[in-house]
Design a protein around this motif. Structure first.
Motif, PDB file in Angstrom:
ATOM      1  N   GLU A   6       0.832  -1.210   0.000  1.00 24.08           N
ATOM      2  CA  GLU A   6       0.000   0.000   0.000  1.00 24.08           C
ATOM      3  C   GLU A   6       0.866   1.261   0.000  1.00 24.08           C
ATOM      4  N   MET A   7       1.949   1.243   0.746  1.00 24.98           N
ATOM      5  CA  MET A   7       2.868   2.378   0.762  1.00 24.98           C
ATOM      6  C   MET A   7       3.449   2.623  -0.627  1.00 24.98           C
ATOM      7  N   ALA A   8       3.843   1.543  -1.299  1.00 31.45           N
ATOM      8  CA  ALA A   8       4.415   1.673  -2.639  1.00 31.45           C
ATOM      9  C   ALA A   8       3.376   2.157  -3.642  1.00 31.45           C
ATOM     10  N   LEU A   9       2.168   1.622  -3.539  1.00 28.79           N
ATOM     11  CA  LEU A   9       1.089   2.013  -4.449  1.00 28.79           C
ATOM     12  C   LEU A   9       0.805   3.510  -4.356  1.00 28.79           C
ATOM     13  N   ARG A  10       0.666   4.003  -3.141  1.00 27.95           N
ATOM     14  CA  ARG A  10       0.334   5.422  -2.959  1.00 27.95           C
ATOM     15  C   ARG A  10       1.486   6.326  -3.380  1.00 27.95           C
ATOM     16  N   THR A  11       2.714   5.892  -3.107  1.00 21.92           N
ATOM     17  CA  THR A  11       3.868   6.696  -3.501  1.00 21.92           C
ATOM     18  C   THR A  11       3.943   6.841  -5.014  1.00 21.92           C
ATOM     19  N   GLU A  12       3.753   5.739  -5.725  1.00 19.13           N
ATOM     20  CA  GLU A  12       3.822   5.798  -7.183  1.00 19.13           C
ATOM     21  C   GLU A  12       2.675   6.619  -7.769  1.00 19.13           C
ATOM     22  N   ALA A  13       1.479   6.498  -7.195  1.00 17.64           N
ATOM     23  CA  ALA A  13       0.346   7.302  -7.673  1.00 17.64           C
ATOM     24  C   ALA A  13       0.622   8.793  -7.493  1.00 17.64           C
ATOM     25  N   ALA A  14       1.189   9.157  -6.341  1.00 15.29           N
ATOM     26  CA  ALA A  14       1.525  10.553  -6.091  1.00 15.29           C
ATOM     27  C   ALA A  14       2.593  11.037  -7.062  1.00 15.29           C
ATOM     28  N   ARG A  15       3.593  10.211  -7.315  1.00 15.79           N
ATOM     29  CA  ARG A  15       4.669  10.584  -8.240  1.00 15.79           C
ATOM     30  C   ARG A  15       4.095  10.878  -9.631  1.00 15.79           C
ATOM     31  N   LEU A  16       3.215  10.016 -10.102  1.00 18.06           N
ATOM     32  CA  LEU A  16       2.650  10.207 -11.443  1.00 18.06           C
ATOM     33  C   LEU A  16       1.822  11.484 -11.514  1.00 18.06           C
ATOM     34  N   MET A  17       1.090  11.802 -10.454  1.00 21.11           N
ATOM     35  CA  MET A  17       0.305  13.034 -10.464  1.00 21.11           C
ATOM     36  C   MET A  17       1.213  14.262 -10.443  1.00 21.11           C
ATOM     37  N   VAL A  18       2.306  14.197  -9.706  1.00 21.26           N
ATOM     38  CA  VAL A  18       3.271  15.297  -9.701  1.00 21.26           C
ATOM     39  C   VAL A  18       3.855  15.487 -11.098  1.00 21.26           C
ATOM     40  N   TYR A  19       4.276  14.403 -11.730  1.00 20.34           N
ATOM     41  CA  TYR A  19       4.844  14.499 -13.070  1.00 20.34           C
ATOM     42  C   TYR A  19       3.821  15.059 -14.060  1.00 20.34           C
ATOM     43  N   ALA A  20       2.572  14.644 -13.937  1.00 15.62           N
ATOM     44  CA  ALA A  20       1.531  15.137 -14.836  1.00 15.62           C
ATOM     45  C   ALA A  20       1.309  16.631 -14.649  1.00 15.62           C
ATOM     46  N   ALA A  21       1.292  17.088 -13.404  1.00 14.32           N
ATOM     47  CA  ALA A  21       1.087  18.512 -13.142  1.00 14.32           C
ATOM     48  C   ALA A  21       2.260  19.338 -13.659  1.00 14.32           C
ATOM     49  N   ALA A  22       3.477  18.842 -13.471  1.00 17.77           N
ATOM     50  CA  ALA A  22       4.657  19.567 -13.953  1.00 17.77           C
ATOM     51  C   ALA A  22       4.670  19.632 -15.477  1.00 17.77           C
ATOM     52  N   THR A  23       4.286  18.547 -16.126  1.00 24.22           N
ATOM     53  CA  THR A  23       4.217  18.536 -17.588  1.00 24.22           C
ATOM     54  C   THR A  23       3.169  19.524 -18.079  1.00 24.22           C
ATOM     55  N   ALA A  24       2.025  19.570 -17.402  1.00 22.69           N
ATOM     56  CA  ALA A  24       0.982  20.526 -17.771  1.00 22.69           C
ATOM     57  C   ALA A  24       1.495  21.957 -17.659  1.00 22.69           C
ATOM     58  N   TYR A  25       2.253  22.246 -16.597  1.00 17.79           N
ATOM     59  CA  TYR A  25       2.810  23.593 -16.426  1.00 17.79           C
ATOM     60  C   TYR A  25       3.760  23.927 -17.576  1.00 17.79           C
ATOM     61  N   ASP A  26       4.655  23.014 -17.892  1.00 19.97           N
ATOM     62  CA  ASP A  26       5.636  23.273 -18.944  1.00 19.97           C
ATOM     63  C   ASP A  26       4.980  23.426 -20.310  1.00 19.97           C
ATOM     64  N   GLU A  27       3.857  22.759 -20.519  1.00 19.59           N
ATOM     65  CA  GLU A  27       3.146  22.847 -21.801  1.00 19.59           C
ATOM     66  C   GLU A  27       2.117  23.964 -21.813  1.00 19.59           C
ATOM     67  N   LYS A  28       2.082  24.769 -20.706  1.00 15.48           N
ATOM     68  CA  LYS A  28       1.143  25.894 -20.597  1.00 15.48           C
ATOM     69  C   LYS A  28      -0.294  25.453 -20.790  1.00 15.48           C
ATOM     70  N   ALA A  29      -0.635  24.333 -20.196  1.00 16.60           N
ATOM     71  CA  ALA A  29      -2.005  23.821 -20.267  1.00 16.60           C
ATOM     72  C   ALA A  29      -2.944  24.727 -19.476  1.00 16.60           C
ATOM     73  N   PRO A  30      -4.215  24.788 -19.851  1.00 22.63           N
ATOM     74  CA  PRO A  30      -5.148  25.685 -19.163  1.00 22.63           C
ATOM     75  C   PRO A  30      -5.538  25.225 -17.765  1.00 22.63           C
ATOM     76  N   ASP A  31      -5.319  23.961 -17.448  1.00 28.53           N
ATOM     77  CA  ASP A  31      -5.781  23.421 -16.163  1.00 28.53           C
ATOM     78  C   ASP A  31      -4.669  23.324 -15.123  1.00 28.53           C
TER      79      ASP A  31
END
Length: 391
Positions: free
Chosen positions: A292-317
């Motif tokens: 469970e610790m590993a599952l939640r850590t990886e889910a959080a990592r992917l959301m962080v990467y997605a948000a950072a990518t959105a910022y770099d691509e100047k996404a509206p959201d």
């Protein structure tokens, strides 16, 4: 770039950062005094070229830096992040003179920056800040110390307080947000670059749970001019929110780095610890907890990467994604570190243990740069705005 993968060069860079954090930054961090700026550590971050990358890299690289450093040296991670937080408004909104004066010194680690937004009565509700920037067209203050005075006659005098400011009162300059138009909410705030030696500016350190420096600032008619404005007068709230939209995902990256360090320590401990006729890992309850610790850590990592990518691509959201990333990652890190302490038992509570350190570090990110409750409010606001825009 897909948000769910790293290319080989990024993977290698992250490994290099973890090694640098363990071998060159950790010894300097251990010599630092809790609650004070560790200037040798900041200088080493500059020598390694990491502070320069705050101004030449995007949000994704910032997240990789913060996650990798946090895995081995949270103090180095925090020192880097605070330099970026305090100086980003200068990089993004400063005049040529402001950038030329301060950014090279920040990048080399010889000047310490700070982001001064929160106040005793305006933490999460940043639009309610009360630090006053009162007009001073007559140019009061003549005869004060010429070395500390602004270059021209003061246009405003800053009066009030700031609180919970990281790197205060030891920073060399502050990005300060003050009210220039009364009763205008977020629309009446101006951002200023205020050197620490301005007359009337004093500060006091606060004894906090987190080991990095946090303090309060007192402004007693501190003079500022039009040359000290970052961006435009009365548009400072936009400067603040733009900075937070960049740094909130990277707070999540910091949290992911701590969670991964706690998970790695737990894997090693449960694989070696004898208990009940076998190893701890052989107990199903333990194995499921680690999963469970590993599952939640990886889910959080992917959301962080997605948000950072959105910022770099100047996404509206970006605002909603940044809030989601910070919220999920910081709450996850709290869960993972707490679970790691539980599985380690009493040894994890001893001063000097990795998990005792992480347990103190992991609590604050759920509050600063917008508490978890604020992030939920941002997420809901963005969802409803998107729905209404589609109608």
């Amino acid at each position: 770039m897909p948000a769910f993968s790293l290319d080989p060069s990024q993977t290698a860079w992250c490994a290099e950062l973890r090694d640098l954090a363990a071998e060159r930054l950790r010894p300097l961090a251990d010599k630092g005094e809790p609650g004070h700026v560790n200037r040798p550590l900041v200088a080493e971050l500059g020598r390694l070229g990491l502070l320069e990358r705050l101004f030449t890299s995007g949000a994704f690289d910032l997240c990789l830096m913060r996650e990798s450093l946090a895995h081995a040296c949270t103090e180095a991670e925090t020192a880097l992040a605070l330099q970026g937080l305090g100086a980003h408004p200068v990089h993004a909104h400063g005049t040529r003179a402001q950038r030329e004066r301060w950014l090279p010194r920040v990048a080399e680690g010889s000047a310490v920056a700070a982001f001064a937004l929160s106040e005793p009565g305006a933490g999460s509700d940043a639009a309610a800040l009360e630090l006053r920037a009162e007009g001073d067209a007559a140019g009061e203050g003549e005869g004060e110390s010429p070395a500390a005075e602004p270059d021209g006659p003061a246009r405003w005098r800053l009066t009030g307080e700031k609180c919970w400011i990281s790197n205060a009162p030891e920073a060399d300059f502050y990005t300060v947000f003050a009210r220039t138009t009364p009763d205008a909410g977020a629309r009446g705030v101006t951002a200023f670059l205020v050197p620490a030696d301005r007359p009337g500016l004093t500060g006091t350190g606060l004894d906090m749970l987190s080991p990095h420096p946090i303090g309060s600032l007192s402004f007693d008619a501190v003079p500022v001019t039009a040359d000290d404005v970052l961006g435009e007068p009365d548009r400072g709230f936009r400067v603040a929110m733009g900075t937070l939209n960049l740094f909130r995902p990277s707070v999540g990256a910091f949290a992911v780095g701590m969670a991964q360090a706690a998970l790695d320590a737990t894997l090693a401990h449960t694989a070696e610890r004898d208990a009940f006729g076998g190893k701890l890992r052989d107990l199903q309850t333990v194995a499921h907890q680690v999963a469970e610790m590993a599952l939640r850590t990886e889910a959080a990592r992917l959301m962080v990467y997605a948000a950072a990518t959105a910022y770099d691509e100047k996404a509206p959201d970006v605002p909603g994604r940044a809030a989601m990333a910070k919220l999920l990652a910081t709450e996850t890190a709290q869960y993972v570190v707490d679970s790691a302490v539980q599985l380690h038992g009493a040894r994890a509570l001893r001063h000097g243990h990795l998990l005792e350190h992480l347990y103190r570090e992991v609590r604050a990110p759920r509050i600063y740069e917008g508490a978890s409750e604020v992030q939920r409010g941002i997420i809901a606001k963005e969802l409803y705005a998107t729905m209404e825009a589609g109608q």
